[in-house]
Design a protein around this motif. Structure first.
Motif, PDB file in Angstrom:
ATOM      1  N   ASN A 121     -11.936  11.252  -8.000  1.00  0.00           N
ATOM      2  CA  ASN A 121     -10.653  11.829  -7.596  1.00  0.00           C
ATOM      3  C   ASN A 121     -10.362  11.685  -6.103  1.00  0.00           C
ATOM      4  N   PRO A 124      -6.775   7.301  -4.655  1.00  0.00           N
ATOM      5  CA  PRO A 124      -5.638   7.257  -5.591  1.00  0.00           C
ATOM      6  C   PRO A 124      -5.669   6.014  -6.470  1.00  0.00           C
ATOM      7  N   THR A 127      -1.421   3.567  -5.880  1.00  0.00           N
ATOM      8  CA  THR A 127      -0.681   3.357  -4.636  1.00  0.00           C
ATOM      9  C   THR A 127      -0.612   1.887  -4.252  1.00  0.00           C
ATOM     10  N   GLN A 307      -1.577  13.975   2.638  1.00  0.00           N
ATOM     11  CA  GLN A 307      -1.401  12.553   2.928  1.00  0.00           C
ATOM     12  C   GLN A 307      -0.185  12.392   3.838  1.00  0.00           C
ATOM     13  N   PHE A 349       0.242   9.477  -1.647  1.00  0.00           N
ATOM     14  CA  PHE A 349      -0.347  10.027  -2.861  1.00  0.00           C
ATOM     15  C   PHE A 349      -0.260  11.543  -2.788  1.00  0.00           C
ATOM     16  N   SER A 351       0.515  15.414  -5.391  1.00  0.00           N
ATOM     17  CA  SER A 351       1.085  16.105  -6.543  1.00  0.00           C
ATOM     18  C   SER A 351       2.370  16.824  -6.148  1.00  0.00           C
ATOM     19  N   PRO A 376      -1.320  13.840  -9.287  1.00  0.00           N
ATOM     20  CA  PRO A 376      -0.915  13.008  -8.145  1.00  0.00           C
ATOM     21  C   PRO A 376      -0.938  11.518  -8.439  1.00  0.00           C
ATOM     22  N   ASN A 377      -1.624  11.118  -9.519  1.00  0.00           N
ATOM     23  CA  ASN A 377      -1.629   9.705  -9.885  1.00  0.00           C
ATOM     24  C   ASN A 377      -0.407   9.312 -10.709  1.00  0.00           C
TER      25      ASN A 377
END
Length: 481
Positions: A121, A124, A127, A307, A349, A351, A376-377
């Motif tokens: 985790n 990312p 991206t 980020q 990246f 959420s 977030p992915n």
């Protein structure tokens, strides 16, 4: 950060790794040129600020093939190599596999490439433009193509063999860049057409996948401090609040690595540095080094999960104001991460995403979005609200965090089959629409208060509407559920 005398120099570190000896050479050269600090970028590359005269010396000793000035035409290859053994469980994806893939790139890619272990985790997934994600089958990878300058994602219909990744990437890049009119900055780019063109161009060792990519729940690991892993090893993670590392400290760090026979260092997308393979008996040497240079390696977790764009003072200043508001509210942010975008296409990246914009009247507006299921992915964004000042933005983000934890505050209850069918029918009756350009979603359960659309308003009832992220029109939305 850039002014008339100084420029940003980018040096790629493919895969986020560099040998202690090679980094030491760069650091000593920078120190001799009176450069005092450097930083790492969100694609695991190295950044420093230099004058025209300093750049000429850097080019003379480092070469133009590995550095760019005020440009990012050749993005760094990102990988999860840093997570091996430390943040990822044991799998077929080992140090040797990472190195074989990274070293097989005998050209400088112009597309962003991610090589990622699905079990971790820290790094990312999506991206990049070409996102290779490990599968259950040894040395085979899922490939997700995100067409340049869009959020359009295409899942390649077969698994890619490790030994083919570099040449496969080169072939796809050639097609995309030579046929801009089909694949570049095209929200309707046809992935199947790309497969067809590549199949005609080359023959690669691919394999059908038996199941879709599965990923564990996201939880950003704590990536700083001196920590134990394996049986008799330690790792050290170093994060800097202002993102910059003193050159003198890094010279001492690399020298200690060489002295203690540690061959390489790792960078992360969180702009931090990590050293592995520290022996417990050597811990005193590393603690002494941290003491000498006053390096704090125990920051609060709610400032580690952000980020930001590279070397962006505006985003950094906004982050600290928001972190302070979170601390005053004693806010929980576990399993969440935040991204601040001052420009739209940054590939960050998060959420929860904060997008800074300017209205037609010149007023600063902060749009707040979260990804689907707060993963977030995900590249599917749901607009939550907007604010015009820091205080309102802080309140909006705090409410959104509470909303997330409200979703995860109860244990799942058992339900009989009839209740399950009723619930599924209710869920299926909600039709969500997404912008075809940026994938921002309109959910009738929320409406859009900023456009005076109340909760419960069906998309079909809207007469006028525009995407809160990219200003696309009502006609540019497509049903997704």
């Amino acid at each position: 950060m850039k002014n008339k005398q100084h420029h940003i120099v980018k040096i790629n570190l493919p895969g986020g790794i560099i040998s202690a000896g090679n980094l030491l050479q760069v650091l000593k050269l920078a120190h001799a040129l009176e450069i005092t600090e450097l930083s790492f970028g969100h694609r695991q590359h190295l950044l420093l600020e230099a004058s025209d005269a300093q750049i000429r010396q850097l080019q003379l000793h480092i070469g133009n093939n590995t550095m760019e000035v005020n440009a990012d035409d050749y993005p760094n290859i990102m990988s999860s190599y840093v997570t091996d053994e430390v943040f990822a469980p044991y799998s077929w994806l080992s140090e040797g596999v990472y190195k074989d893939i990274i070293y097989s790139f005998n050209y400088a890619p112009r597309l962003k490439i991610n090589i990622v272990d699905r079990e971790q985790n820290l790094i990312p997934f999506f991206t990049g433009n070409l996102n290779f994600i490990s599968s259950d089958i040894n040395n085979h990878w899922y490939l997700y193509v995100r067409f340049p300058k869009t959020n359009r994602m295409f899942h390649w219909p077969s698994l890619i063999y490790s030994g083919d990744i570099a040449e496969f990437s080169r072939s796809i890049e050639f097609i995309i860049l030579s046929e801009h009119h089909l694949f570049y900055n095209k929200s309707d780019a046809d992935g199947h057409l790309l497969v067809e063109k590549l199949t005609r161009k080359a023959n690669f060792n691919t394999q059908p996948f038996l199941q879709q990519l599965l990923h564990t729940d996201f939880q950003l690991p704590f990536y700083e401090g001196i920590n134990t892993y394996s049986e008799q090893k330690l790792w050290l993670g170093i994060y800097r609040r202002k993102e910059s590392f003193p050159i003198e400290f890094l010279i001492a760090l690399c020298s200690l690595c060489i002295e203690r026979r540690i061959g390489q260092l790792y960078t992360t997308p969180w702009k931090s540095l990590l050293i592995k393979n520290i022996l417990p008996a050597d811990r005193i040497h590393w603690s002494t080094l941290l003491n000498k240079y006053r390096m704090n390696v125990r920051h609060a977790s709610n400032e580690l999960n952000w980020q930001l764009e590279d070397r962006c003072e505006e985003a950094l200043d906004l982050k600290w104001k928001l972190v302070k508001a979170f601390e005053e509210a004693d806010l929980r942010t576990s399993k969440l991460c935040f991204a601040i975008k001052t420009t739209k296409q940054t590939g960050l990246f998060g959420s929860i995403v904060i997008q800074k914009e300017k209205t037609t009247d010149g007023v600063t507006l902060y749009q707040v979005m979260h990804t689907h299921n707060f993963n977030p992915n995900s590249k599917q964004f749901i607009h939550y609200g907007s604010a015009t000042d820091i205080q309102d933005l802080s309140s909006l983000l705090i409410h959104l965090c509470h909303f997330y934890y409200d979703m995860h505050s109860d244990l799942p209850e058992k339900e009989d089959q009839n209740e399950k069918e009723v619930r599924e029918n209710e869920n299926n009756s909600v039709e969500i629409y997404a912008c075809k350009y940026c994938l921002t979603q309109y959910n009738p359960l929320y409406g859009d208060p900023q456009q005076a659309i109340p909760e419960g308003t069906s998309f079909q009832l809207l007469k006028e509407y525009h995407c809160p992220t990219c200003d696309a029109t009502l006609a540019d939305f497509r049903p997704v559920m």
